[in-house]
Design an enzyme around this catalytic site. Structure first.
Site, short mmCIF file in Angstrom:
data_model
loop_
_atom_site.label_atom_id
_atom_site.label_comp_id
_atom_site.label_asym_id
_atom_site.label_seq_id
_atom_site.Cartn_x
_atom_site.Cartn_y
_atom_site.Cartn_z
N SER A 129 0.85 -1.20 0.00
CA SER A 129 0.00 0.00 0.00
C SER A 129 0.88 1.24 0.00
CB SER A 129 -0.88 0.00 1.25
OG SER A 129 -1.53 1.24 1.41
N TYR B 297 -3.37 -1.24 10.13
CA TYR B 297 -3.21 -1.37 8.67
C TYR B 297 -1.84 -0.83 8.25
CZ TYR B 297 -4.53 -1.04 3.69
OH TYR B 297 -4.58 -1.18 2.33
#
Ligand code: NAP
Length: 247
Positions: free
Chosen positions: A139, A152
């Protein structure tokens, strides 16, 4: 002329292939000739239909990373040479309020399951002396902090690190290990952000391409990383984000 980009004769397994980025990657790999195992914790019928309609070869597999060790026996004798670790979850809350339950759930799926799925795949290939390709979905938050997503962010930093160590350990076995770091892509993962008018405008203002990415924007990059064209590319974390202006 030899096609450097074909995946004909390869078998791929894509986790979280029922929707979003995983679905786009599954369809793209099949379009390049791979036989794709669409793995999901629920039905991947929509993805299978898209692949079969386009004349591709596919099958499904139920794989739920509620148990992070779920893929331990998946690769034995399965002749899979491409693994795409795409399944992932996000839980949002201020860091002062973040719960242990949310922390454990995110780390289990995004980090622990990803590592042990790589391990099961790598052990099988190395035992057989077979080459292979791993693509991990990292990400933008593998390199920057994000907001209200501590587990996350931690897990995606870990995905980048796991990618690099496995690339180092397995390069001599002809197994490439790379990651794709998507920016903001229009999927279920980002639905809440796109509904928040202020956040949506702030995010768009920092994307030089001026738009959210589509899942299809990731599919081609994954296919490239699995192809012979990328046979000397390993340990890379490729940004696919339309350019990004850091805060
Ligand atoms: P998504 O539509 O929410 O897809 C996530 C996928 O992971 C779904 O197939 C989901 O299955 C699956 N999954 C979740 N928990 C699972 C479990 N316990 N076992 C097996 N599969 C599970 O979002 P997406 O954007 O396509 O996300 C795909 C990957 O891209 C994720 O790793 C995400 O972190 C990453 N990513 C996304 C963006 C973005 O902007 N969208 C940016 C950077 C990175 P269900 O459909 O059953 O929930």
């Amino acid at each position: 002329m030899t096609d450097l980009f074909t995946l004909a004769g390869r078998k791929a397994l894509v986790t979280g292939a029922n929707t979003g980025i995983g679905q786009a990657i599954a369809v793209t790999l099949a379009g390049q000739g791979a036989h794709v195992i669409c793995a999901g914790r629920r039905s991947c019928d929509e993805t299978v239909a898209a692949i079969e309609t386009a004349g591709g070869r596919t099958q499904t597999l139920l794989l739920d990373f509620a148990d992070p060790m779920a893929a331990q026996n998946t690769f034995k004798g399965a002749d899979v040479s491409i693994l795409v670790n795409n399944a992932g979850i996000i839980r949002r809350a201020d860091s002062t309020e973040y719960s242990e339950a949310d922390w454990d759930a995110v780390i289990d799926v995004n980090q622990k399951a990803l590592f042990f799925t790589c391990q099961a795949f790598g052990k099988e290939l190395i035992a057989k002396g077979q080459a292979g390709s791993i693509v991990n979905i990292a990400s933008l938050l593998s390199v920057q902090g994000g907001i209200r997503v501590p587990a996350y962010t931690a897990s995606k930093h870990a995905v980048a690190g796991i990618t690099k160590i496995l690339a180092n350990e397995w390069a001599a076995h002809n197994i490439t290990v790379n990651a794709i770091a998507p920016g903001y892509i229009s999927t279920n993962n980002t639905e809440a952000l796109r509904r928040d008018t202020d956040r949506n405008a702030a995010i768009l203002s920092r994307i030089p391409a001026g738009r959210w990415g589509d899942p299809d924007d990731i599919g081609g990059t994954a296919a490239y990383l699995c192809s012979r064209a990328a046979k000397y590319v390993t340990g890379a974390v490729l940004n696919v984000d339309g350019g990004w202006l850091a805060r």
